[in-house]
Design a protein around this motif. Structure first.
Motif, short mmCIF file in Angstrom:
data_model
loop_
_atom_site.label_atom_id
_atom_site.label_comp_id
_atom_site.label_asym_id
_atom_site.label_seq_id
_atom_site.Cartn_x
_atom_site.Cartn_y
_atom_site.Cartn_z
N GLY A 163 3.26 7.51 1.81
CA GLY A 163 3.63 6.22 1.22
C GLY A 163 5.08 5.86 1.49
N ILE A 164 5.97 6.84 1.38
CA ILE A 164 7.39 6.58 1.63
C ILE A 164 7.60 6.21 3.10
N THR A 183 0.83 -1.20 0.00
CA THR A 183 0.00 0.00 0.00
C THR A 183 0.87 1.25 0.00
N GLY A 184 1.96 1.22 0.75
CA GLY A 184 2.92 2.33 0.73
C GLY A 184 3.49 2.54 -0.66
N PHE A 185 3.84 1.43 -1.34
CA PHE A 185 4.31 1.54 -2.73
C PHE A 185 3.25 2.18 -3.61
N ALA A 186 2.01 1.74 -3.44
CA ALA A 186 0.92 2.27 -4.27
C ALA A 186 0.74 3.76 -4.06
N PHE A 187 0.78 4.21 -2.82
CA PHE A 187 0.67 5.64 -2.55
C PHE A 187 1.82 6.41 -3.19
N PHE A 220 4.24 5.56 -5.61
CA PHE A 220 4.38 5.53 -7.06
C PHE A 220 3.12 5.97 -7.78
N GLY A 221 1.96 5.75 -7.18
CA GLY A 221 0.72 6.22 -7.79
C GLY A 221 0.65 7.73 -7.88
N THR A 222 1.00 8.40 -6.80
CA THR A 222 0.94 9.86 -6.81
C THR A 222 2.02 10.45 -7.71
N ILE A 223 3.18 9.84 -7.73
CA ILE A 223 4.24 10.30 -8.63
C ILE A 223 3.82 10.13 -10.08
N THR A 224 3.16 9.00 -10.37
CA THR A 224 2.69 8.74 -11.74
C THR A 224 1.64 9.76 -12.17
N ILE A 225 0.73 10.10 -11.27
CA ILE A 225 -0.30 11.09 -11.61
C ILE A 225 0.34 12.44 -11.97
N VAL A 226 1.31 12.86 -11.17
CA VAL A 226 1.98 14.14 -11.45
C VAL A 226 2.75 14.05 -12.77
N ASP A 227 3.44 12.93 -13.00
CA ASP A 227 4.18 12.76 -14.25
C ASP A 227 3.26 12.79 -15.47
N LEU A 228 2.12 12.11 -15.36
CA LEU A 228 1.17 12.12 -16.48
C LEU A 228 0.64 13.53 -16.73
N ARG A 229 0.43 14.29 -15.67
CA ARG A 229 -0.02 15.68 -15.84
C ARG A 229 1.05 16.51 -16.54
N MET A 230 2.31 16.30 -16.15
CA MET A 230 3.39 17.07 -16.76
C MET A 230 3.58 16.71 -18.23
N LEU A 231 3.22 15.48 -18.60
CA LEU A 231 3.28 15.06 -20.00
C LEU A 231 2.04 15.51 -20.78
N GLY A 232 1.05 16.04 -20.08
CA GLY A 232 -0.17 16.50 -20.72
C GLY A 232 -1.15 15.38 -21.02
#
Length: 93
Positions: free
Chosen positions: A67-68, A27-31, A33-45
């Motif tokens: 999560g960390i 669950t910590g991993f999901a929090f 990497f999930g939040t990092i992925t959301i921000v990365d996808l936003r930065m990619l548009g």
């Protein structure tokens, strides 16, 4: 000389304690990497086009840190269940 006995570890004495700790760890991993992925996808548009990247980063930062912290606390507990097994595992090294 003291010898570590895995059977004395509380995670190994209960049927549900080790799987529950793994669930908490994943669950910590999901929090994180999930939040990092959301921000990365936003930065990619590719996601959330109406929200600014900087605001999304500010909104997600606490969840990423949670999560960390969960991973850093549960990982050593899982490792303590049988450290010699993990140290002998090539993929863990």
């Amino acid at each position: 000389m003291l010898v570590y006995d895995p059977s004395t570890n509380p995670l190994n004495n209960n049927e549900w304690s080790f799987p529950l700790m793994e669930i908490i760890h994943i669950t910590g991993f999901a929090f994180s990497f999930g939040t990092i992925t959301i921000v990365d996808l936003r930065m990619l548009g590719l996601a959330l086009p109406k929200q600014s990247s900087s605001q999304l980063l500010k909104d997600m930062a606490p969840w990423t840190l949670i999560g960390i912290v969960i991973m850093l606390m549960s990982g050593p507990i899982i490792f303590s269940s049988d450290p010699f097994m993990y140290l002998a595992n090539g993929s863990f090294q």
